[in-house]
Design a protein around this motif. Structure first.
Motif, PDB file in Angstrom:
ATOM      1  N   PHE A  17      36.359  48.918  54.863  1.00 16.17           N
ATOM      2  CA  PHE A  17      37.598  49.320  55.529  1.00 16.17           C
ATOM      3  C   PHE A  17      37.559  50.810  55.822  1.00 16.17           C
ATOM      4  N   VAL A  24      35.670  52.469  52.731  1.00 21.04           N
ATOM      5  CA  VAL A  24      35.573  51.898  51.395  1.00 21.04           C
ATOM      6  C   VAL A  24      34.977  50.496  51.507  1.00 21.04           C
ATOM      7  N   ALA A  26      34.834  46.731  50.232  1.00 18.39           N
ATOM      8  CA  ALA A  26      35.623  45.734  49.507  1.00 18.39           C
ATOM      9  C   ALA A  26      34.750  44.566  49.067  1.00 18.39           C
ATOM     10  N   SER A  46      42.412  40.745  40.315  1.00 15.36           N
ATOM     11  CA  SER A  46      43.002  41.299  41.515  1.00 15.36           C
ATOM     12  C   SER A  46      42.136  42.451  42.042  1.00 15.36           C
ATOM     13  N   GLY A  47      41.879  42.480  43.330  1.00 15.35           N
ATOM     14  CA  GLY A  47      41.109  43.561  43.931  1.00 15.35           C
ATOM     15  C   GLY A  47      39.614  43.317  43.936  1.00 15.35           C
ATOM     16  N   GLY A  49      37.921  41.243  45.704  1.00 15.56           N
ATOM     17  CA  GLY A  49      37.391  40.954  47.035  1.00 15.56           C
ATOM     18  C   GLY A  49      37.532  39.506  47.468  1.00 15.56           C
ATOM     19  N   GLN A  52      39.440  39.119  50.905  1.00 11.29           N
ATOM     20  CA  GLN A  52      38.683  39.676  52.034  1.00 11.29           C
ATOM     21  C   GLN A  52      37.470  38.800  52.343  1.00 11.29           C
ATOM     22  N   ASN A  64      41.419  47.634  60.524  1.00 10.27           N
ATOM     23  CA  ASN A  64      40.548  48.719  60.046  1.00 10.27           C
ATOM     24  C   ASN A  64      39.337  48.188  59.268  1.00 10.27           C
ATOM     25  N   ALA A 280      38.809  48.781  41.701  1.00  7.58           N
ATOM     26  CA  ALA A 280      39.300  48.507  43.052  1.00  7.58           C
ATOM     27  C   ALA A 280      38.195  48.824  44.059  1.00  7.58           C
TER      28      ALA A 280
HETATM   29  N1  LIG Z   1      43.304  46.874  55.190  1.00 10.12           N
HETATM   30  C1  LIG Z   1      42.707  47.403  54.111  1.00 10.12           C
HETATM   31  N2  LIG Z   1      42.359  48.714  54.082  1.00 10.12           N
HETATM   32  C2  LIG Z   1      41.741  49.237  53.011  1.00 10.12           C
HETATM   33  N3  LIG Z   1      41.399  48.555  51.911  1.00 10.12           N
HETATM   34  C3  LIG Z   1      41.714  47.251  51.876  1.00 10.12           C
HETATM   35  C4  LIG Z   1      42.387  46.599  52.969  1.00 10.12           C
HETATM   36  N4  LIG Z   1      42.566  45.291  52.636  1.00 10.12           N
HETATM   37  C5  LIG Z   1      42.032  45.147  51.412  1.00 10.12           C
HETATM   38  N5  LIG Z   1      41.524  46.309  50.952  1.00 10.12           N
HETATM   39  C6  LIG Z   1      40.856  46.528  49.650  1.00 10.12           C
HETATM   40  O1  LIG Z   1      39.832  45.574  49.462  1.00 10.12           O
HETATM   41  C7  LIG Z   1      39.681  45.276  48.079  1.00 10.12           C
HETATM   42  C8  LIG Z   1      39.595  43.776  47.893  1.00 10.12           C
HETATM   43  O2  LIG Z   1      40.844  43.210  48.207  1.00 10.12           O
HETATM   44  P1  LIG Z   1      41.154  41.665  48.124  1.00 10.12           P
HETATM   45  O3  LIG Z   1      40.054  40.893  48.726  1.00 10.12           O
HETATM   46  O4  LIG Z   1      42.483  41.498  48.725  1.00 10.12           O
HETATM   47  O5  LIG Z   1      41.210  41.411  46.559  1.00 10.12           O
HETATM   48  P2  LIG Z   1      41.618  40.068  45.786  1.00 10.12           P
HETATM   49  O6  LIG Z   1      40.409  39.686  44.987  1.00 10.12           O
HETATM   50  O7  LIG Z   1      42.749  40.451  44.917  1.00 10.12           O
HETATM   51  O8  LIG Z   1      42.002  39.029  46.802  1.00 10.12           O
HETATM   52  C9  LIG Z   1      40.888  45.886  47.381  1.00 10.12           C
HETATM   53  O9  LIG Z   1      40.477  47.002  46.659  1.00 10.12           O
HETATM   54  C10 LIG Z   1      41.803  46.287  48.511  1.00 10.12           C
HETATM   55  O10 LIG Z   1      42.526  47.463  48.215  1.00 10.12           O
END
Ligand SMILES: Nc1ncnc2c1ncn2[C@@H]1O[C@H](COP(=O)(O)OP(=O)(O)O)[C@@H](O)[C@H]1O
Ligand SMILES: [Mg+2]
Length: 325
Positions: A17, A24, A26, A46-47, A49, A52, A64, A280
């Motif tokens: 992202f 960063v 993910a 949580s966080g 990935g 995503q 993004n 994270a």
């Molecule tokens: N649009 C974004 N911009 C920046 N970072 C993001 C965005 N969407 C998700 N992230 C980051 O990606 C990482 C993985 O998120 P996610 O897949 O939602 O985790 P989870 O395992 O809880 O579903 C997290 O650290 C989150 O902050």
């Protein structure tokens, strides 16, 4: 389709992202397969990935976000395909259910129309045939008085019933693969397992493979064939349910299994008893992402552990433990 060919083949998938201060990561170089009809659990705090990963497979990353690597569905590359082509695949063979049904249901449209549109648009069915099929699907997800209720609006259903409508909608086209991202987390705990079990049962009847993200390890143990453990955007461990639950190798997996989920509204069942904070999104840092919280941490853990492959599809990314052989 060749029976040996995976339905979904994910390889070297990374998601980054763009933020004002830079990129960063993910999801970092993740790969796994899903075979036809298989039910695969995806776990991690949580966080880690999980969302995503599913969103990038569906081509639904935030604006993004960038995905690199490969996501092949029945041999066809999905990653970074034009929207129109993805829409076609998404509507007919690949479905996703989200945590909040209201993100997928249109509040201004009767449920009947939302369900039948899926069939008239994607399968060229007549209105009458589509209404019949949609009503039958509502009956299959055990919505009482489906014939009457199909003409209601989404807000006229309770949360649990709405999630059943979502499952009906996602399965209506008999997709080959359903991606379910914590589909019941917003619901009452007692209802959660029941709905997930119904989803898995219908999936089995329809021959739909399911990838399911849930905090409920009991549900994973009961419903899934395999489990993928994610942490800090990487796969820590993967294997058959029996192996992961009864011959756990990764210290992070051990922590998850030992943790009792706190099922209060504030945490949505997050696993809270592994010491330290979940990592994270990060840059492309070397080393094991779990090392800062790991009891087995040694000097070598500053080097990224390779994902080792062992017997029966067991995979493990840990310097301190051995893969099953
Ligand atoms: N649009 C974004 N911009 C920046 N970072 C993001 C965005 N969407 C998700 N992230 C980051 O990606 C990482 C993985 O998120 P996610 O897949 O939602 O985790 P989870 O395992 O809880 O579903 C997290 O650290 C989150 O902050
Ligand atoms: Mg998520």
């Amino acid at each position: 389709m060749n029976a040996e060919q995976p339905l979904l083949a994910v390889a070297g998938l990374s998601v980054r992202f763009k933020l004002p201060q830079g990129w960063v990561t993910a999801l970092d170089n993740v790969g796994f397969d899903i075979r036809p009809g298989e039910v695969v659990g995806i776990v991690g705090e949580s966080g880690s990935g999980k969302s995503q990963m599913l969103l990038s497979i569906m081509g639904l990353l935030a604006s993004n976000g960038r995905a690199t690597g490969s996501v092949r569905f029945r041999g066809t590359e999905l990653l970074n395909r034009p929207m129109a082509e993805l829409d076609h695949i998404r509507g007919s063979s690949l479905s996703m259910i989200f945590q909040d049904p209201m993100t997928s249901l249109n509040p201004y449209m009767r449920v009947s129309r939302q369900l039948t549109e899926v069939l008239t648009v994607h399968q060229g069915m007549s209105e009458a045939a589509a209404l019949k099929a949609a009503t039958e699907m509502l009956e299959r997800v055990r919505i009482p008085e489906a014939r009457r209720r199909i003409s209601l609006y989404p807000h006229e259903f309770s949360g649990g019933m709405r999630q059943r409508v979502m499952i009906a909608m996602a399965l209506l086209c008999k997709p080959a693969l359903l991606l379910a991202d914590e589909p019941t987390t917003a619901l009452d705990v007692t209802v959660q397992a029941q709905i997930l079990e119904l989803m898995a049962e219908l999936g089995r009847d329809l021959g739909t493979a399911i990838a399911i993200v849930t905090h409920d390890l009991g549900v994973i143990a009961r419903l899934c064939d395999r489990v993928v453990v994610l942490y800090g955007g990487r796969i820590m461990e993967e294997g058959r349910i029996d192996d992961i639950f009864h011959d756990t190798r990764h210290p992070y997996t051990e922590g998850l299994l030992a943790a009792t989920p706190r099922l209060d509204a504030a945490t949505h069942g997050e696993l809270l008893t592994i010491p330290g904070q979940p990592r994270a999104a990060m840059g492309d840092l070397p080393g094991c992402p779990f090392a800062p919280r790991c009891a087995l941490k040694a000097e070598i853990c500053d080097v990224t552990p390779p994902l080792k492959s062992g017997k029966e599809g067991h995979r493990l990314a840990c310097h301190m433990r051995e893969v099953r052989v």
